[in-house]
Design a protein around this motif. Structure first.
Motif: not given
Length: 342
Positions: A134-137, A143-147, A275-276, A281-285
């Motif tokens: 979450r901190a990195l996106t 980016p919103r996703r990491l790869r 905080i998680l 739900p979108e961010a956690r998924t």
């Protein structure tokens, strides 16, 4: 089954080692035979009553763990029985966490664990890895996703790189292609942050840490993953690039935060708190999917040699595990639930 429970919030002494009936998975749920349970600061905070009010008459603590699915509820693929998994947020809004021989969770909160990843790794993911994701996106232009390659050209500052979240920030940022700087309080923690994969390590208690970080990143830092905002804000702002992001997941030490509004306006600072539980739900998924991908790439190892020392306790000594986390034990505290599993 054996389980740890508490009926009242308070000191670690409220934790009891008891026998309980085996839980049955409901529709959309799986039952996991827990091998290793991970302990996070949020677990002792909930137990102490400091975090959030207790929702259930009896609570089995711990959000994170790893084990093997042994039963599935209606609507879940029966082929998942026997699957090794890591579990996250088990006790969020539910009375039954991972400090028990079996726990039941929604199927999507039990994520397949690759064959080469041990239960120790699985129990260490959850809160720290998803928080780090979450901190990195959250950066406006990040980016919103990491790869692999998602953070190429970005500079990430992991405050407190020897902590469980800091460790995951380093590993995930490195996997995603960032240049990773970590701040630490001394040589032992510097060694751990380097072992985790930080390219540069800066002791914030010596010399001129801002000048040192600016020397590494003349344009400034893109994302700060911050564990102690009150203590570190001045340093963060001294090294943040224009339109950079400070993503805060804790305020260790509890120092009050004072904002110089004009300074932050000029920088166009983004201050992101996280905080998680309430991230949505979108961010956690997304986080769980990306962490699973990093895991498959072998990017998230744990243990002393990988920068995250492990301290272990048996299930009947869960109270001592809580004392260890509360006392600031460096690395990750794990509870061995089922014998001979790691």
């Amino acid at each position: 089954m054996k389980a740890i429970i508490y009926r009242d919030t308070g000191a670690p002494e409220v934790l009891e080692f008891v026998d309980r009936d085996l839980p049955a998975p409901g529709p959309g749920e799986v039952r996991v035979r827990i091998a290793v349970s991970g302990v996070n600061p949020t677990d002792w905070q909930a137990r102490s009553g400091a975090g959030h009010p207790k929702q259930f008459p009896e609570v089995t603590p711990h959000l994170d763990g790893a084990g093997t699915i042994d039963a599935v509820g209606e609507g879940v693929d029966r082929g998942r029985v026997g699957q090794r998994v890591w579990v996250f947020l088990a006790a969020a809004g539910r009375p039954t966490g991972t400090a028990a021989e079996f726990t039941v969770v929604p199927a999507e909160q039990a994520v397949p664990l690759p064959d080469e990843a041990g239960f120790d790794v699985g129990a260490s993911l959850g809160v720290p890895a998803l928080t780090a994701h979450r901190a990195l996106t959250v950066a406006e232009d990040g980016p919103r996703r990491l790869r692999p390659g998602a953070l190429k050209g970005h500079v990430v500052l992991a405050a407190g790189g020897a902590g469980a979240v800091g460790h995951a920030v380093i590993q995930l940022a490195r996997w995603a292609g960032a240049t990773v700087i970590s701040t630490v309080s001394g040589p032992e923690k510097a060694r751990l942050a380097t072992a985790a994969g930080a390219h540069h390590v800066v002791n914030y208690r010596e010399g001129d840490p801002a000048a040192e970080i600016r020397g590494i990143a003349p344009e400034g830092v893109d994302i700060v993953a911050e564990v102690a905002l009150g203590a570190n804000l001045a340093l963060d702002l001294a090294v943040l690039r224009t339109r950079g992001t400070i993503a805060t997941y804790a305020n260790d030490g509890g120092r009050p935060v004072e904002l110089n509004v004009l300074q932050n306006m000029v920088l166009n600072t983004r201050l992101q708190f996280l905080i998680l539980y309430t991230a949505g739900p979108e961010a956690r998924t997304a986080a769980a999917e990306d962490v699973a991908a990093a895991l498959r790439d072998g990017a998230l190892p744990v243990g002393e040699e990988h920068g995250l020392p492990l301290t272990r306790f048996p299930l009947d000594r869960t109270a001592d595990a809580h004392r260890a986390v509360e006392g600031g034990t460096v690395g990750k505290v794990l509870v061995d639930v089922t014998h001979g599993t790691h």
